[in-house]
Design a protein around this motif. Sequence first.
Motif, short mmCIF file in Angstrom:
data_model
loop_
_atom_site.label_atom_id
_atom_site.label_comp_id
_atom_site.label_asym_id
_atom_site.label_seq_id
_atom_site.Cartn_x
_atom_site.Cartn_y
_atom_site.Cartn_z
N ASN A 37 0.83 -1.21 0.00
CA ASN A 37 0.00 0.00 0.00
C ASN A 37 0.86 1.26 0.00
O ASN A 37 0.57 2.23 -0.71
CB ASN A 37 -0.94 -0.02 1.21
N GLU A 38 1.94 1.25 0.80
CA GLU A 38 2.85 2.39 0.84
C GLU A 38 3.50 2.60 -0.52
O GLU A 38 3.68 3.74 -0.96
CB GLU A 38 3.90 2.17 1.90
N GLU A 51 1.09 4.21 -3.14
CA GLU A 51 0.57 5.55 -2.90
C GLU A 51 1.26 6.60 -3.77
O GLU A 51 2.42 6.45 -4.10
CB GLU A 51 0.75 5.91 -1.42
#
Length: 220
Positions: free
Chosen positions: A216-217, A220
Amino acid sequence: MEELNCQTVFTIPVFGGIAVDESIVVTWIIMAVLTILSVVFVRNLSVEHPGRLQLALESSIGWAQDFFEGIIGKENKRYVPYLITVALYLAVSNVIGLLGFKPPTKDLNVTAALAVMSMILIEYSGIRKNGGKHWVRHFASPVPVVAPIMVLEVFIRPLSLCMRLFGNMLGGFVVMELIKLVVPLLVPIPLSFYFDIFDGLLQAYVFVFLTALFMNEEME
């Protein structure tokens, strides 16, 4: 030390001989069992009259999908089957010692391989979502001076996954062996529920959770 070392089970006579140790054999057994169970469980699925087993499986898979989609987003649900598969493998691997097998996750080679797979998936997900140029530029964000640290982070994250899983499984094994030597009767039984079952399942959860979080990081 004898319990920790992986013994060679047999050798494949190609390329000068490829040694197949216990962790590989147990991994093959886990893969075969999970594959057979998957085939058996989906043989008699019904839309109109689902049985209790089907409802339980659908609830479990639905919960896992919602959990991972809540971390990486529904638009990235293509990665959920992989994460669920790794979670199942780790859960079975970490508790298979109760059946007399040597857990593959006590082998640093196995945890390192899983960590490398996670590293590749994490970086791939970022490149697929944002493109190669963005992936290269993000190493110099917010300022170019942090680029060496950002590059190092690519390797630190899988290393932390590898050592956390291996260290916890090794630590639990050592503690249980010491307890069995000091108080061999009754006392190890409740502790076995913690170190062999609860801690094993917890480490499987932590591994896939952190993998999804890092993905997810990266996206982004």
